[in-house]
Design a protein around this motif. Structure first.
Motif: not given
Length: 272
Positions: A192-202, A207-211
């Motif tokens: 789970g920690d690895e998945a959260i880290k991956t999402m955080n990196l994305v 970030g600008p594109v998603l925003l």
């Protein structure tokens, strides 16, 4: 001739002294190494540190201690209990089980046992939190209480005690919402920690594109809501006992129904 002989004899007397010093230095180094290994052994380390390692296995594939090995098993056991409580709660909402006293009794027993284990685990994590920083124990405990996983751990046990204070009712909307956080608790652990880290990196990299995408979605939502408000606010057509003018008589109402349509629902009437 006598001088070289004297020099050779003096050098011969010094050699054993140097060997003795080298042996003493080697013995001192070995003693220091043994003391360091003793400090790293489970028997020497404080109990609070061993419990912390048990509850927080590294998950890097290098399990070197008893605590990490059994901690991984314990983590899987907790995940199984979480899944069990979620399934039993879902089944308890069925009419056939809700009206069956025996089935409800069994489900309540399962809920009590799991919650007791979750509660014990929470206080054990709270007690062993200084394992992350032995010099500031109370600061470490406060960090755990206010951390994301600390709040999720509380959410995992809170519904049971809230229902208990409410005369044992399990159909409270508030506790039903809180129970959803038990799914979030399944993210605890190395995977789970690895998945959260991956999402955080994305989010960091994109970030600008998603925003920009989110802003475009909001703009379209507001535009369509205003168009529906402009064209339907005076429509007196009745649909499902509600006039269209009531649905779209104001911007907040229009925004709500427009959002419903944008997320996949479709109208059963023809708009003006």
């Amino acid at each position: 001739v006598g001088i070289p002989l004297l020099t050779t004899s003096t050098a011969g007397e010094r050699a054993p002294g140097r060997e003795k010093e080298a042996l003493m230095a080697s013995a001192s180094s070995e003693t220091s190494q043994l003391l360091e290994e003793k400090k790293q052994s489970p028997k020497y380390r404080p109990l609070i540190l061993r419990v912390y390692e048990f509850l927080n296995p590294t998950g890097d594939g290098k399990i070197d201690t008893w605590e990490e090995r059994w901690g991984a098993y314990f983590e899987n056991f907790i995940l199984l209990l979480i899944l069990t409580t979620v399934v039993t709660f879902a089944l308890s909402t069925l009419d056939s089980i809700e009206n069956d006293d025996q089935a409800r009794y069994v489900f309540n027993i399962v809920e009590i046992i799991c919650t007791v284990i979750f509660t014990f685990e929470y206080f054990l994590r709270l007690w062993s939190a200084p394992g992350m920083d032995m010099e500031n124990p109370w600061t470490s405990r406060l960090k755990y209480i206010t951390s994301f996983y600390g709040l999720v751990d509380v959410a995992a046990i809170l519904p049971f005690y809230v229902d208990l204070m409410d005369n044992g009712k399990r159909d409270s909307r508030t506790t039903a919402i809180i129970r959803v956080f038990r799914f979030v608790r399944m993210l605890r652990g190395p995977s789970g920690d690895e998945a959260i880290k991956t999402m955080n990196l994305v989010f960091i990299k994109k970030g600008p594109v998603l925003l920009a995408t989110a802003a475009a979605a909001v703009y379209l939502w507001l535009i369509f809501a205003y168009l529906m408000f402009s064209f339907e606010r005076k429509d007196e057509t009745v649909v499902d006992d509600i006039k269209m003018s009531e649905r779209y008589g104001s911007m907040p109402n229009s925004m709500w129904y427009t959002l419903v349509h944008l997320t996949g629902d479709f109208p059963l009437v023809d708009y003006t």
